[in-house]
Design a protein around this motif. Structure first.
Motif, PDB file in Angstrom:
ATOM      1  N   GLN A 213     -32.552-101.025 -11.912  1.00 21.53           N
ATOM      2  CA  GLN A 213     -31.715-100.057 -12.634  1.00 21.53           C
ATOM      3  C   GLN A 213     -30.506-100.736 -13.285  1.00 21.53           C
ATOM      4  O   GLN A 213     -29.556-100.067 -13.675  1.00 21.53           O
ATOM      5  CB  GLN A 213     -31.214 -98.987 -11.665  1.00 21.53           C
ATOM      6  CG  GLN A 213     -32.312 -98.134 -11.090  1.00 21.53           C
ATOM      7  CD  GLN A 213     -31.790 -97.185 -10.016  1.00 21.53           C
ATOM      8  OE1 GLN A 213     -30.696 -96.684 -10.109  1.00 21.53           O
ATOM      9  NE2 GLN A 213     -32.590 -96.964  -9.004  1.00 21.53           N
TER      10      GLN A 213
ATOM     11  N   GLU B 223     -15.711 -98.475 -19.666  1.00 18.17           N
ATOM     12  CA  GLU B 223     -17.006 -97.806 -19.858  1.00 18.17           C
ATOM     13  C   GLU B 223     -17.197 -96.678 -18.838  1.00 18.17           C
ATOM     14  O   GLU B 223     -17.573 -95.556 -19.195  1.00 18.17           O
ATOM     15  CB  GLU B 223     -18.117 -98.852 -19.707  1.00 18.17           C
ATOM     16  CG  GLU B 223     -19.514 -98.335 -19.966  1.00 18.17           C
ATOM     17  CD  GLU B 223     -20.566 -99.370 -19.600  1.00 18.17           C
ATOM     18  OE1 GLU B 223     -21.515 -99.541 -20.342  1.00 18.17           O
ATOM     19  OE2 GLU B 223     -20.433-100.015 -18.535  1.00 18.17           O
ATOM     20  N   MET B 224     -16.901 -96.980 -17.568  1.00 19.06           N
ATOM     21  CA  MET B 224     -17.079 -95.962 -16.527  1.00 19.06           C
ATOM     22  C   MET B 224     -16.116 -94.794 -16.725  1.00 19.06           C
ATOM     23  O   MET B 224     -16.351 -93.697 -16.224  1.00 19.06           O
ATOM     24  CB  MET B 224     -16.843 -96.575 -15.142  1.00 19.06           C
ATOM     25  CG  MET B 224     -17.933 -97.526 -14.697  1.00 19.06           C
ATOM     26  SD  MET B 224     -17.801 -97.998 -12.940  1.00 19.06           S
ATOM     27  CE  MET B 224     -16.199 -98.762 -12.850  1.00 19.06           C
TER      28      MET B 224
ATOM     29  N   GLY C 158     -15.617 -93.211 -19.275  1.00 17.22           N
ATOM     30  CA  GLY C 158     -16.177 -92.213 -20.188  1.00 17.22           C
ATOM     31  C   GLY C 158     -15.215 -91.834 -21.293  1.00 17.22           C
ATOM     32  O   GLY C 158     -15.093 -90.657 -21.649  1.00 17.22           O
TER      33      GLY C 158
ATOM     34  N   LYS D 155     -13.544 -90.872 -24.588  1.00 15.19           N
ATOM     35  CA  LYS D 155     -13.972 -90.249 -25.847  1.00 15.19           C
ATOM     36  C   LYS D 155     -12.933 -90.561 -26.912  1.00 15.19           C
ATOM     37  O   LYS D 155     -11.751 -90.743 -26.590  1.00 15.19           O
ATOM     38  CB  LYS D 155     -14.095 -88.731 -25.688  1.00 15.19           C
ATOM     39  CG  LYS D 155     -14.867 -88.266 -24.468  1.00 15.19           C
ATOM     40  CD  LYS D 155     -16.339 -88.530 -24.603  1.00 15.19           C
ATOM     41  CE  LYS D 155     -17.098 -87.963 -23.419  1.00 15.19           C
ATOM     42  NZ  LYS D 155     -16.682 -88.499 -22.107  1.00 15.19           N
TER      43      LYS D 155
ATOM     44  N   ARG E 176     -15.434 -92.663 -10.662  1.00 15.82           N
ATOM     45  CA  ARG E 176     -16.530 -93.608 -10.912  1.00 15.82           C
ATOM     46  C   ARG E 176     -16.053 -95.002 -10.544  1.00 15.82           C
ATOM     47  O   ARG E 176     -14.924 -95.385 -10.867  1.00 15.82           O
ATOM     48  CB  ARG E 176     -16.964 -93.564 -12.382  1.00 15.82           C
ATOM     49  CG  ARG E 176     -17.553 -92.215 -12.777  1.00 15.82           C
ATOM     50  CD  ARG E 176     -18.107 -92.252 -14.171  1.00 15.82           C
ATOM     51  NE  ARG E 176     -19.162 -93.250 -14.312  1.00 15.82           N
ATOM     52  CZ  ARG E 176     -20.433 -93.071 -13.972  1.00 15.82           C
ATOM     53  NH1 ARG E 176     -20.809 -91.920 -13.457  1.00 15.82           N
ATOM     54  NH2 ARG E 176     -21.325 -94.011 -14.138  1.00 15.82           N
TER      55      ARG E 176
ATOM     56  N   ARG F 123     -25.877-107.135 -17.095  1.00 16.31           N
ATOM     57  CA  ARG F 123     -26.151-106.028 -18.026  1.00 16.31           C
ATOM     58  C   ARG F 123     -25.226-106.088 -19.234  1.00 16.31           C
ATOM     59  O   ARG F 123     -25.634-105.816 -20.376  1.00 16.31           O
ATOM     60  CB  ARG F 123     -25.971-104.684 -17.292  1.00 16.31           C
ATOM     61  CG  ARG F 123     -26.067-103.459 -18.199  1.00 16.31           C
ATOM     62  CD  ARG F 123     -25.948-102.163 -17.422  1.00 16.31           C
ATOM     63  NE  ARG F 123     -24.634-101.931 -16.864  1.00 16.31           N
ATOM     64  CZ  ARG F 123     -23.604-101.391 -17.546  1.00 16.31           C
ATOM     65  NH1 ARG F 123     -23.751-101.048 -18.802  1.00 16.31           N
ATOM     66  NH2 ARG F 123     -22.441-101.204 -16.952  1.00 16.31           N
TER      67      ARG F 123
ATOM     68  N   ASN G 237     -20.674 -90.812 -21.832  1.00 17.58           N
ATOM     69  CA  ASN G 237     -21.103 -92.099 -22.361  1.00 17.58           C
ATOM     70  C   ASN G 237     -20.983 -93.246 -21.365  1.00 17.58           C
ATOM     71  O   ASN G 237     -21.178 -94.384 -21.702  1.00 17.58           O
ATOM     72  CB  ASN G 237     -20.347 -92.437 -23.654  1.00 17.58           C
ATOM     73  CG  ASN G 237     -18.872 -92.593 -23.426  1.00 17.58           C
ATOM     74  OD1 ASN G 237     -18.410 -92.534 -22.300  1.00 17.58           O
ATOM     75  ND2 ASN G 237     -18.118 -92.809 -24.483  1.00 17.58           N
ATOM     76  N   TYR G 238     -20.635 -92.922 -20.129  1.00 18.20           N
ATOM     77  CA  TYR G 238     -20.597 -93.998 -19.144  1.00 18.20           C
ATOM     78  C   TYR G 238     -22.006 -94.224 -18.599  1.00 18.20           C
ATOM     79  O   TYR G 238     -22.870 -93.356 -18.711  1.00 18.20           O
ATOM     80  CB  TYR G 238     -19.619 -93.680 -18.020  1.00 18.20           C
ATOM     81  CG  TYR G 238     -19.604 -92.255 -17.550  1.00 18.20           C
ATOM     82  CD1 TYR G 238     -20.585 -91.785 -16.697  1.00 18.20           C
ATOM     83  CD2 TYR G 238     -18.608 -91.383 -17.971  1.00 18.20           C
ATOM     84  CE1 TYR G 238     -20.577 -90.482 -16.264  1.00 18.20           C
ATOM     85  CE2 TYR G 238     -18.586 -90.069 -17.526  1.00 18.20           C
ATOM     86  CZ  TYR G 238     -19.573 -89.622 -16.679  1.00 18.20           C
ATOM     87  OH  TYR G 238     -19.560 -88.329 -16.249  1.00 18.20           O
ATOM     88  N   PRO G 239     -22.278 -95.374 -18.029  1.00 13.97           N
ATOM     89  CA  PRO G 239     -23.663 -95.648 -17.609  1.00 13.97           C
ATOM     90  C   PRO G 239     -24.116 -94.684 -16.524  1.00 13.97           C
ATOM     91  O   PRO G 239     -23.502 -94.564 -15.493  1.00 13.97           O
ATOM     92  CB  PRO G 239     -23.589 -97.084 -17.081  1.00 13.97           C
ATOM     93  CG  PRO G 239     -22.162 -97.311 -16.757  1.00 13.97           C
ATOM     94  CD  PRO G 239     -21.371 -96.470 -17.687  1.00 13.97           C
ATOM     95  N   MET G 240     -25.165 -93.969 -16.822  1.00 14.93           N
ATOM     96  CA  MET G 240     -25.720 -93.030 -15.853  1.00 14.93           C
ATOM     97  C   MET G 240     -26.861 -93.706 -15.108  1.00 14.93           C
ATOM     98  O   MET G 240     -27.437 -94.686 -15.576  1.00 14.93           O
ATOM     99  CB  MET G 240     -26.239 -91.779 -16.567  1.00 14.93           C
ATOM    100  CG  MET G 240     -25.156 -91.017 -17.307  1.00 14.93           C
ATOM    101  SD  MET G 240     -23.875 -90.386 -16.199  1.00 14.93           S
ATOM    102  CE  MET G 240     -24.743 -89.028 -15.427  1.00 14.93           C
ATOM    103  N   LYS G 241     -27.195 -93.147 -13.968  1.00 18.02           N
ATOM    104  CA  LYS G 241     -28.279 -93.698 -13.168  1.00 18.02           C
ATOM    105  C   LYS G 241     -29.574 -93.686 -13.980  1.00 18.02           C
ATOM    106  O   LYS G 241     -29.932 -92.674 -14.582  1.00 18.02           O
ATOM    107  CB  LYS G 241     -28.468 -92.835 -11.922  1.00 18.02           C
ATOM    108  CG  LYS G 241     -29.566 -93.296 -10.991  1.00 18.02           C
ATOM    109  CD  LYS G 241     -29.588 -92.394  -9.758  1.00 18.02           C
ATOM    110  CE  LYS G 241     -30.816 -92.662  -8.910  1.00 18.02           C
ATOM    111  NZ  LYS G 241     -30.786 -93.970  -8.262  1.00 18.02           N
ATOM    112  N   LYS G 242     -30.211 -94.831 -13.999  1.00 20.81           N
ATOM    113  CA  LYS G 242     -31.503 -94.920 -14.690  1.00 20.81           C
ATOM    114  C   LYS G 242     -32.595 -94.735 -13.662  1.00 20.81           C
ATOM    115  O   LYS G 242     -32.864 -95.635 -12.869  1.00 20.81           O
ATOM    116  CB  LYS G 242     -31.652 -96.295 -15.351  1.00 20.81           C
ATOM    117  CG  LYS G 242     -30.833 -96.458 -16.599  1.00 20.81           C
ATOM    118  CD  LYS G 242     -31.176 -97.785 -17.251  1.00 20.81           C
ATOM    119  CE  LYS G 242     -30.346 -97.983 -18.508  1.00 20.81           C
ATOM    120  NZ  LYS G 242     -30.498 -99.319 -19.063  1.00 20.81           N
TER     121      LYS G 242
END
Lengths: 382, 159
Positions: A96, A169-170, A172, A174, A319, A327, B25-30
């Motif tokens: 993942q 990034e975490m 979120g 906008k 988060r 990644r 837009n933050y990384p969600m669980k894949k």
């Protein structure tokens, strides 16, 4: 380097040479390593199972000297940057892309994946503040440094840049959001810089070290405030956001935050909690209802006193994670090469590895306006 | 309220990673097909265990690779083995390890002396850097320490 106890490290020429212990290993001759803010938690004796004799260092680059029988992606002589996460690439978490949460790189704890030089709680691997280091899963993590990339930029891509970027990034973010970053250390500086890439409308950094606030103001083109002159940083943020609170708060400090005698005494001195969580406390209280708190500051494994009731009542999203370096690397290399991020600009000190004890003390005591230190082993100075 | 600016042209890359259509837009669980299958992935080859490795009781076996430096030894090693009898959720696990760390400091000094190495505590604490960059603070610490030691000696002599 050789850890001898809290606030005690030394350069040691008699450390054993690492060897291939698994067919997926490589041995890397280190050419640069950094001291990370989270190394200070080890240096201060706050991370359980930090054994005497350990070599710290999870931010390093180097030259491949030897590879195990199953390594196919690297060859001897390659210049590689090595993500701080040790990741197998096969487990359900790596699948993942949660490379910081690998389940096949740390026997000692399930709460964290393997990390170079970060105590036995993170797998018991020696780190890169050395001349040579063993790199497990060499086909998965290490990346050959692009030819045109400055090696100071490359070493900062092993942790600082990805962690700062993932903090943003975490969160979120906008377009137009007000982002408050607690902490003007290397990670906070990078988080503030990266917040703009996500379209932040306003970026505010809070710290108490004037020289770092001055730096981040220029480097990240943001506002910067000293909480010691604010009286109450949460109230200040409420006032400056029309009494609503920030859309997003980022905790880039972790368990050694200054700013509260209660947290300092119970967390850092008496260790009744996993360090001082005052930055996280402020982040929770300064973000607006329904907002997001992104945590990349490092905390210990026991517990901390934070206003969890406010998290519930305000409907916050928390988060957090160790950065998933592998990644993020392709995107971040692109940002560095396009000049959107200039990692090496945060480097203030370049120190011979033999002077590692002085380097730690300077960074720990915030002497000489230190922000980021690179250690250079003897073989890389020839 | 301080107004949010409208012109971000001075910031190289502003908004380049923003995607208003990607909310959140933050990384969600894949999720993958292997999500609910437990530890069923094809494990990497197992590293040979040649030294004692303590492992969390929240996992059934060692991870495929592990660090081998500094296996548990001495009294601190006994304490670590005891601590690993508790799960990571138990405070005794972590307190035991922290106590073992403190005990091992003394073992480390004893090992140094046994091998003929007298630790240079001044240098190991970064004393040279303190002298160079914070001479006044260093002098203050020396005076403070001397005063405390002097006071202690004086009190002991009075007895």
């Amino acid at each position: 380097m050789n850890y001898r106890g809290p606030y005690r490290v030394r350069a040691d020429r008699n450390m054993p040479m690492p060897r291939i212990e698994h067919s997926g290993d490589a041995i890397v001759r280190v050419t640069r390593s950094c001291i990370c803010g989270s190394d200070l938690h080890l240096y201060h004796g706050m991370v359980p199972d930090t054994r005497i004799g350990t070599t710290f260092g999870h931010e390093f680059i180097g030259v491949v000297e030897e590879v195990g029988a199953d390594v196919t992606n690297l060859k001897v002589g390659d210049n590689v940057l090595v993500p701080f996460n040790i990741a197998c690439g096969k487990c359900v978490f790596c699948e993942q892309q949660l490379f910081g949460n690998c389940h096949e790189s740390n026997s000692e704890a399930t709460a964290v994946g393997g990390i170079f030089g970060y105590s036995h709680t993170a797998g018991g691997f020696d780190g890169g503040q050395a001349e040579y280091v063993r790199v497990p899963y060499a086909d998965v993590g290490p990346l050959v440094i692009p030819e045109n990339m400055d090696h100071d930029d490359a070493v900062l891509l092993t942790d600082v840049v990805p962690t700062g970027y993932q903090a943003a990034e975490m969160a979120g973010i906008k377009p137009g959001d007000t982002v408050v970053v607690f902490g003007a250390g290397p990670i906070g500086i990078m988080a503030a810089k990266c917040a703009w890439l996500f379209g932040a409308g306003r970026v505010i950094v809070i710290d108490h070290l004037e020289y770092r606030l001055e730096f981040v103001k220029n480097y990240a083109q943001c506002e910067a405030y000293n909480f010691r002159s604010l009286e109450d940083p949460v109230l200040f943020i409420k006032k400056t956001t029309d009494w609503m609170g920030a859309d997003v708060c980022i905790d880039a400090v972790g368990c050694e935050a200054a700013g509260s005698a209660f947290h300092t005494i119970t967390g850092r001195k008496m260790m009744l909690q996993s360090g001082s969580a005052i930055a996280l406390h402020w982040a929770i209280n300064a973000v607006k209802k329904g907002g997001i708190v992104s945590i990349v500051g490092v905390y210990g494994p026991t517990g901390n006193i934070i206003p969890i009731g406010n998290v519930v009542n305000k409907g916050l999203t928390l988060r957090a994670n160790q950065a998933s370096v592998k990644r993020l690397l392709p995107k971040l290399i692109e940002h560095v090469q396009a000049g959107r991020i200039d990692p090496k600009a945060i480097v203030t000190h370049r120190v011979p590895l033999e002077e590692v004890a002085d380097a730690y003390h300077i960074f720990s005591a915030k002497l000489d306006n230190c922000i980021k230190t690179i250690l250079i082993p003897p073989s890389a100075r020839k | 309220m301080k107004k949010i600016q409208n012109d971000f042209s001075h910031i190289n890359g502003w908004g380049i990673d923003a995607d208003p259509l990607d909310v959140p837009n933050y990384p969600m669980k894949k999720r993958t097909e292997n999500d609910n299958k437990g530890m069923t992935w094809e494990r990497p080859a197992q590293q040979a265990q040649l030294v004692e490795i303590l492992h969390s009781n929240e996992r059934p076996t060692l991870s495929a690779v592990f660090g081998t430096p500094h296996p548990p030894t001495g009294l601190s090693g006994k304490m670590r083995r005891w601590a690993f009898g508790f799960s990571e959720s138990h405070v005794m696990h972590w307190l035991g390890l922290l106590l073992a760390d403190r005990v091992q400091i003394m073992e480390g000094i004893a090992d140094d002396l046994k091998s003929g190495h007298v630790p240079n505590l001044f240098e190991e604490h970064g004393g040279k850097a303190e002298l160079k960059h914070n001479a006044a603070g260093f002098a203050g610490k020396v005076i403070c320490t001397a005063a405390i030691v002097g006071l202690a000696v004086a009190l002991l002599r009075r007895r």
